[in-house]
Design a protein around this motif. Structure first.
Motif, short mmCIF file in Angstrom:
data_model
loop_
_atom_site.label_atom_id
_atom_site.label_comp_id
_atom_site.label_asym_id
_atom_site.label_seq_id
_atom_site.Cartn_x
_atom_site.Cartn_y
_atom_site.Cartn_z
N ASP A 122 5.15 -13.24 -58.91
CA ASP A 122 6.11 -13.53 -57.68
C ASP A 122 5.30 -13.98 -56.50
O ASP A 122 4.09 -13.29 -56.12
CB ASP A 122 7.10 -12.46 -57.18
N ILE A 123 5.62 -15.05 -55.86
CA ILE A 123 5.00 -15.53 -54.60
C ILE A 123 6.19 -16.01 -53.49
O ILE A 123 7.04 -16.51 -54.00
CB ILE A 123 4.10 -17.06 -54.98
N LEU A 124 5.95 -15.37 -52.35
CA LEU A 124 6.85 -15.76 -51.19
C LEU A 124 6.25 -16.30 -50.35
O LEU A 124 5.11 -15.53 -49.65
CB LEU A 124 7.54 -14.29 -50.97
N VAL A 125 6.54 -17.50 -49.93
CA VAL A 125 5.76 -18.19 -49.04
C VAL A 125 6.75 -18.31 -47.58
O VAL A 125 7.99 -18.71 -47.77
CB VAL A 125 5.57 -19.79 -49.41
N VAL A 126 6.29 -17.72 -46.40
CA VAL A 126 7.10 -17.60 -45.23
C VAL A 126 6.54 -18.91 -44.25
O VAL A 126 5.28 -18.80 -44.02
CB VAL A 126 7.07 -16.36 -44.66
N ASP A 127 7.38 -19.60 -43.93
CA ASP A 127 6.90 -20.83 -42.77
C ASP A 127 7.99 -21.20 -42.25
O ASP A 127 8.89 -21.85 -42.89
CB ASP A 127 6.29 -21.91 -43.68
N THR A 133 6.26 -30.47 -47.98
CA THR A 133 4.87 -30.74 -48.37
C THR A 133 4.55 -29.42 -49.11
O THR A 133 3.54 -29.57 -50.04
CB THR A 133 4.04 -30.62 -46.99
N MET A 134 5.16 -28.26 -49.09
CA MET A 134 4.89 -27.32 -49.87
C MET A 134 5.12 -27.45 -51.34
O MET A 134 4.14 -27.19 -52.18
CB MET A 134 5.78 -26.15 -49.39
N LEU A 135 6.17 -28.30 -51.62
CA LEU A 135 6.05 -28.67 -53.13
C LEU A 135 5.35 -29.95 -53.49
O LEU A 135 5.07 -30.07 -54.43
CB LEU A 135 7.70 -29.06 -53.05
N LEU A 136 5.21 -30.84 -52.38
CA LEU A 136 4.37 -31.97 -52.78
C LEU A 136 3.09 -31.50 -53.05
O LEU A 136 2.41 -32.06 -53.93
CB LEU A 136 4.80 -32.98 -51.89
N SER A 205 1.36 -24.09 -39.78
CA SER A 205 2.20 -24.47 -40.93
C SER A 205 1.73 -25.09 -42.14
O SER A 205 0.93 -26.12 -41.78
CB SER A 205 3.67 -25.36 -40.03
N PHE A 206 2.27 -25.12 -43.25
CA PHE A 206 1.72 -25.69 -44.34
C PHE A 206 1.75 -27.46 -44.25
O PHE A 206 0.86 -27.92 -44.68
CB PHE A 206 2.33 -25.28 -45.53
N LYS A 207 2.68 -27.87 -43.51
CA LYS A 207 2.95 -29.29 -43.17
C LYS A 207 1.52 -29.88 -42.47
O LYS A 207 1.56 -30.85 -42.50
CB LYS A 207 4.22 -29.55 -42.74
N ASP A 208 0.98 -29.06 -41.64
CA ASP A 208 -0.08 -29.52 -40.76
C ASP A 208 -1.20 -28.82 -41.15
O ASP A 208 -2.23 -28.88 -40.27
CB ASP A 208 0.39 -28.98 -39.40
N LEU A 209 -1.20 -28.10 -42.03
CA LEU A 209 -2.65 -27.23 -42.40
C LEU A 209 -4.00 -27.96 -42.26
O LEU A 209 -4.25 -28.71 -43.20
CB LEU A 209 -2.46 -26.58 -43.79
N ALA A 210 -4.82 -27.65 -41.20
CA ALA A 210 -6.03 -28.24 -40.98
C ALA A 210 -6.17 -29.90 -40.82
O ALA A 210 -7.07 -30.59 -40.96
CB ALA A 210 -6.79 -27.81 -42.09
N LYS A 211 -4.80 -30.54 -40.57
CA LYS A 211 -4.80 -31.76 -40.52
C LYS A 211 -5.45 -32.26 -38.86
O LYS A 211 -6.14 -33.32 -39.06
CB LYS A 211 -3.53 -32.38 -40.49
N ARG A 212 -5.14 -31.38 -38.07
CA ARG A 212 -5.60 -31.95 -36.58
C ARG A 212 -6.34 -30.75 -35.88
O ARG A 212 -6.92 -31.23 -35.11
CB ARG A 212 -4.16 -32.12 -35.76
N SER A 213 -6.35 -29.87 -36.68
CA SER A 213 -7.25 -28.75 -35.91
C SER A 213 -7.47 -27.86 -37.00
O SER A 213 -7.14 -27.62 -38.07
CB SER A 213 -6.55 -27.91 -35.00
N PRO A 214 -8.68 -27.01 -37.02
CA PRO A 214 -9.16 -25.98 -37.94
C PRO A 214 -8.18 -24.93 -38.39
O PRO A 214 -7.27 -24.80 -37.39
CB PRO A 214 -10.28 -25.41 -37.44
#
Length: 242
Positions: A122-127, A133-136, A205-214
């Protein structure tokens, strides 16, 4: 003064880089900039690399002059990253890869995929700001036999999440996926919970993960039980999407 473990130093340096202020312009250095430099110098010294310490010291002097500030900032960051790399190599394997540099989408995927791969059931992702993005980008790393549960917030979840989950379910009916929305403003953090016992905190958030900042993914063994209990309670009362 107590000693840092290599893992502690690695995480502190990653957080330091994530919080680095800009150093452009010609105005005198601000209190925030000076405070950050002081923290950085202390951590570089803890790393014990004499070369990195010397490079940092020279770079610090360059920051005082607007004409040499850009070069000084670059040299300073190179010294910090040098100590970061050494601390990562000296850290336990499970802690490595926690810090994700800006503009590194594969590193972001790799860090999340490594956590997903450790799941047995089981994996529970909270955001609170979750979107498709999480699925893609990330869900493909989940093993077929592992249930994936996605928990977002009624107020801030993106509209693309529900339709993407429905299409995922249609295309992969053998793979277990559930999506729920917690009451508005219930969620404040991003987290990955694995098999009801492992807990990781994600700084973006996973949709922005490391895109604009570390970004950083931190394992919290000391608070895992509390996080699991808290989020399971929210999950049980959340609105079912799929």
């Amino acid at each position: 003064m107590s000693e840092f473990s290599a893992e502690d130093l690695y995480r502190r340096l990653g957080r330091l880089i994530e919080e680095a202020p800009p150093f452009g312009g010609v105005a005198p250095l601000t209190t925030d900039q000076l405070t950050w430099i002081g923290r950085a110098e202390a951590l570089v010294e803890r790393g014990g690399d004499i070369g990195a310490k010397a490079e940092f010291g020279a770079a610090k002097l360059s920051l005082a002059l607007p004409s040499t500030r850009a070069m000084g900032h670059q040299t300073m960051m190179m010294a910090i990253h040098k100590v970061l790399a050494a601390a990562e190599l000296a850290s336990p394997a499970g802690a490595q890869g926690a810090f994700i540099p800006v503009g590194s989408p594969f590193d972001a995927y790799s860090a999340v995929a490594k956590i997903f791969a450790a799941a047995a059931s089981d994996i529970l992702v909270v955001d609170p700001y979750m979107d498709d993005t999480m699925l893609l980008d990330f869900a493909g790393a989940v093993s077929d036999h592992v249930a994936l549960r996605l928990l977002s917030d009624q107020q801030s979840a993106k509209a693309s999440l529900g339709p993407a989950a429905a299409k995922w379910w249609t295309q992969y009916p053998h793979r277990k996926i559930q999506v729920r929305l917690a009451a508005a403003r219930t969620l404040h953090d991003r987290a990955i919970l694995v098999d009801g016992k492992g807990a990781w905190t994600v700084t973006q958030s996973f949709k922005d993960l490391a895109k604009r900042s570390p970004a950083e993914i931190v394992r919290g063994d000391d608070i895992a039980a509390l996080k699991v209990a808290a989020y399971e309670q929210i999950w049980n009362s959340a609105e079912v999407v799929i």
